[in-house]
Design a protein around this motif. Structure first.
Motif, PDB file in Angstrom:
ATOM      1  N   ILE A 273       0.842  -1.205   0.000  1.00 36.46           N
ATOM      2  CA  ILE A 273       0.000   0.000   0.000  1.00 36.46           C
ATOM      3  C   ILE A 273       0.871   1.246   0.000  1.00 36.46           C
ATOM      4  CG2 ILE A 273      -1.790   1.265   1.248  1.00 36.46           C
ATOM      5  CD1 ILE A 273      -2.747  -1.389   0.109  1.00 36.46           C
ATOM      6  N   VAL A 274       1.993   1.187   0.689  1.00 35.63           N
ATOM      7  CA  VAL A 274       2.876   2.339   0.827  1.00 35.63           C
ATOM      8  C   VAL A 274       3.609   2.660  -0.475  1.00 35.63           C
ATOM      9  CG1 VAL A 274       4.929   3.208   2.019  1.00 35.63           C
ATOM     10  CG2 VAL A 274       3.182   1.954   3.301  1.00 35.63           C
ATOM     11  N   ALA A 275       4.101   1.640  -1.171  1.00 34.56           N
ATOM     12  CA  ALA A 275       4.995   1.831  -2.320  1.00 34.56           C
ATOM     13  C   ALA A 275       4.463   2.773  -3.400  1.00 34.56           C
ATOM     14  CB  ALA A 275       5.344   0.470  -2.919  1.00 34.56           C
ATOM     15  N   PRO A 276       3.176   2.726  -3.780  1.00 33.81           N
ATOM     16  CA  PRO A 276       2.706   3.613  -4.855  1.00 33.81           C
ATOM     17  C   PRO A 276       2.775   5.104  -4.520  1.00 33.81           C
ATOM     18  CG  PRO A 276       1.209   1.757  -4.579  1.00 33.81           C
ATOM     19  CD  PRO A 276       2.147   1.733  -3.415  1.00 33.81           C
ATOM     20  N   TYR A 277       3.034   5.442  -3.256  1.00 35.55           N
ATOM     21  CA  TYR A 277       3.171   6.851  -2.879  1.00 35.55           C
ATOM     22  C   TYR A 277       4.559   7.407  -3.198  1.00 35.55           C
ATOM     23  CZ  TYR A 277      -1.299   6.742  -0.415  1.00 35.55           C
ATOM     24  OH  TYR A 277      -2.637   6.660  -0.130  1.00 35.55           O
ATOM     25  N   LEU A 278       5.513   6.539  -3.519  1.00 39.74           N
ATOM     26  CA  LEU A 278       6.897   6.971  -3.700  1.00 39.74           C
ATOM     27  C   LEU A 278       7.095   8.044  -4.764  1.00 39.74           C
ATOM     28  CD1 LEU A 278       8.742   3.552  -3.294  1.00 39.74           C
ATOM     29  CD2 LEU A 278       8.889   5.522  -1.757  1.00 39.74           C
ATOM     30  N   PRO A 279       6.407   8.013  -5.901  1.00 36.75           N
ATOM     31  CA  PRO A 279       6.629   9.080  -6.887  1.00 36.75           C
ATOM     32  C   PRO A 279       6.297  10.479  -6.355  1.00 36.75           C
ATOM     33  CG  PRO A 279       5.553   7.213  -7.923  1.00 36.75           C
ATOM     34  CD  PRO A 279       5.539   6.952  -6.444  1.00 36.75           C
TER      35      PRO A 279
END
Length: 516
Positions: A273-279
């Motif tokens: 869930i966290v990873a797609p916020y990286l950009p």
């Protein structure tokens, strides 16, 4: 006499020889990628004017403490006007809470911090405002008010099925999201509680207001970045793609005025869930690190944390190499670490060894460096910093009567400075070790794949030509393993860990770092 002098000279030579093996012992600032950030709740930090409440000038006065500790940046919990003690419900986004001082005080703090190579990050709370914010005050006046659409409103009959719906999440135990302002017909949405109405980010005017606020703090005030509160909840949980898109847009807008702006997000969930916020949010808090660290001690399973951290880093690296892993062992929402570790001093010192010898950009919560205590409710996790014995401590805040961190339970900083085995000096030592060894700060993480006792955590940190082998014994019993070949004398040892006849001898809760 000559014999004693010779022994002294030999000791000094050995000490310098050990230091030289660190590929240079100059302290380096690795922020933001791997630097150390110190979290401060100003309310409890240092009172410079005698009103019982910590203030900005008090932080300025104590900047040398942050510098001495070895931190590269400060993250301030909310500093804007608010009706609550914690200030996570803002009433004015472009001002300083009067209890804390003035905008000029804060600008002076930034100037002095930057002189000392300390960056400044502030909490930005944009998921919601206070009900006392002028926008909300206008919004609730009527359905056709220009500010009505700054928030999420609905007529009672359209949300009847949701009024009593219980929504429990990792970061909120709120059982009600729709709130009646007293009109009986229209309800507003507030994810966390009724005093914090959510802003409506479907409204372009709201987004532009937020971008303007960000520009103000970066351009006019001079902060280095933001910690973004409740980043997962800008839009409802069933609209994650909209959340991701918003933060990308936010980052683009902030980068226009400050290309190197630092953004760290609070997305409290599992890595998928966290990873797609990286950009949009290149730095994200690693909640798994905190909880798995505690679980590893509870289960006496050394490799549990090492494997979890490797799994997370590999997962993120497969998506992008443009990310900062904001690790932490405690913060303002969690019980104090010493409480979580059964108030065991050996465990406690070892836990910071683990944090500082792992990859990431570690965060330290104020007071952890002196072993402050605290449990829920949150106020008691945010008690006054203990600078000196009470009779001499003119800067100790008095806004709350502490229950856990008192003179009987916490040795004041002033006394700890003169104690070689104090928590403070231990923190200083391990942070300095990290800041003088690039492999500890910047190195890759490789797990030790050999069969070892369950109690041990073992891994390599590698950067350029420096290779380190790190071992921690998480148990209350001594453990021995074969010493790896081609490794020199330890660059760091805690708890009497040592190399002995070809073996690593690791007493209870000890740590050792060897260099190849």
């Amino acid at each position: 006499m000559k014999k004693n002098l010779l022994l002294l000279i030999l000791s000094v030579l050995i000490l310098f020889s050990s230091c030289d093996s660190n590929l240079g012992t100059e302290v380096e600032n690795h922020w933001p990628q791997a630097g150390v950030t110190y979290e401060i709740f100003i309310q409890s930090f240092y009172d410079s004017d005698g009103d019982g409440i910590g203030d900005i000038n008090g932080v300025t006065k104590k900047l040398y403490h942050v510098k001495e500790l070895g931190a590269d940046a400060i993250w301030f919990m909310p500093i804007m006007p608010s009706p609550s003690y914690h200030k996570y419900d803002v009433t004015d986004y472009k001002e300083i809470h009067p209890d804390y001082g003035t905008m000029d005080d804060f600008k002076n703090l930034i100037k002095e911090a930057h002189k000392n190579d300390i960056k400044i990050v502030i909490d930005m709370i944009i998921n919601h405002t206070s009900t006392e914010h002028p926008w909300f005050q206008e919004s609730q006046k009527s359905r056709d008010n220009p500010y009505r659409d700054y928030y999420v409103w609905a007529q009672k009959d359209t949300i009847a099925d949701f009024l009593n719906k219980k929504t429990i999440t990792l970061d909120s135990d709120n059982i009600r999201q729709w709130h009646d302002p007293g009109q009986g017909e229209d309800f507003y949405y507030g994810f966390f509680y009724g005093g914090m109405p959510d802003l409506n980010f479907d409204n372009p005017k709201v987004r532009e207001e937020i971008y303007d606020i960000g520009r103000f703090w970066l351009e006019e005030v001079g902060v280095d970045g933001f910690r973004l509160d409740a980043a997962k909840h800008i839009f409802p949980d069933d609209r994650p793609e909209d959340n991701h898109a918003f933060w990308k847009e936010f980052r683009e807008e902030m980068s226009k005025v400050k290309p190197d702006v630092y953004l760290v997000g609070e997305v409290y969930d599992m890595k998928e869930i966290v990873a797609p916020y990286l950009p949009g949010l290149p730095a994200l808090f690693n909640f798994d690190f905190h909880y798995t660290l505690l679980e590893a001690y509870e289960k006496v399973d050394g490799m549990l944390l090492a494997r979890k951290q490797k799994e997370i880093l590999d997962f993120y690296n497969a998506i992008t190499d443009d990310f900062i892993d904001a690790t932490f062992s405690s913060n303002h929402d969690q019980p104090r670490l010493l409480n979580s570790l059964d108030q065991n001093p050996k465990k406690y010192k070892q836990a910071i060894n683990i944090l500082m010898s792992m990859p990431g950009a570690p965060y330290l919560y104020y007071g952890e460096e002196i072993g402050m205590l605290g449990k829920k409710p949150d106020e008691n996790i945010r008690e006054p910093f203990v600078w000196d014995i009470k009779a001499n401590d003119k800067g100790r805040t008095t806004w709350i009567e502490p229950e856990y961190s008192i003179d009987d339970t916490v040795t004041p900083l002033a006394i700890q400075k003169s104690m070689s085995t104090s928590y403070f000096n231990h923190y200083k030592e391990i942070i300095r070790l990290r800041n003088t060894n690039r492999a500890l700060a910047l190195g890759d993480l490789e797990l030790y794949e050999e069969s070892i006792p369950k109690e041990l955590m073992a891994y390599y940190r590698t950067h350029d030509k420096q290779v380190l082998f790190v071992v921690h014994n998480l148990s209350d019993q001594e453990v021995k393993i074969a010493a790896p070949e081609d490794y020199s004398w330890p660059i760091y040892s805690y708890g009497m860990a040592e190399i002995q006849e070809g073996q690593l001898r690791l007493p209870a809760y000890s740590s050792i770092i060897l260099e190849k």
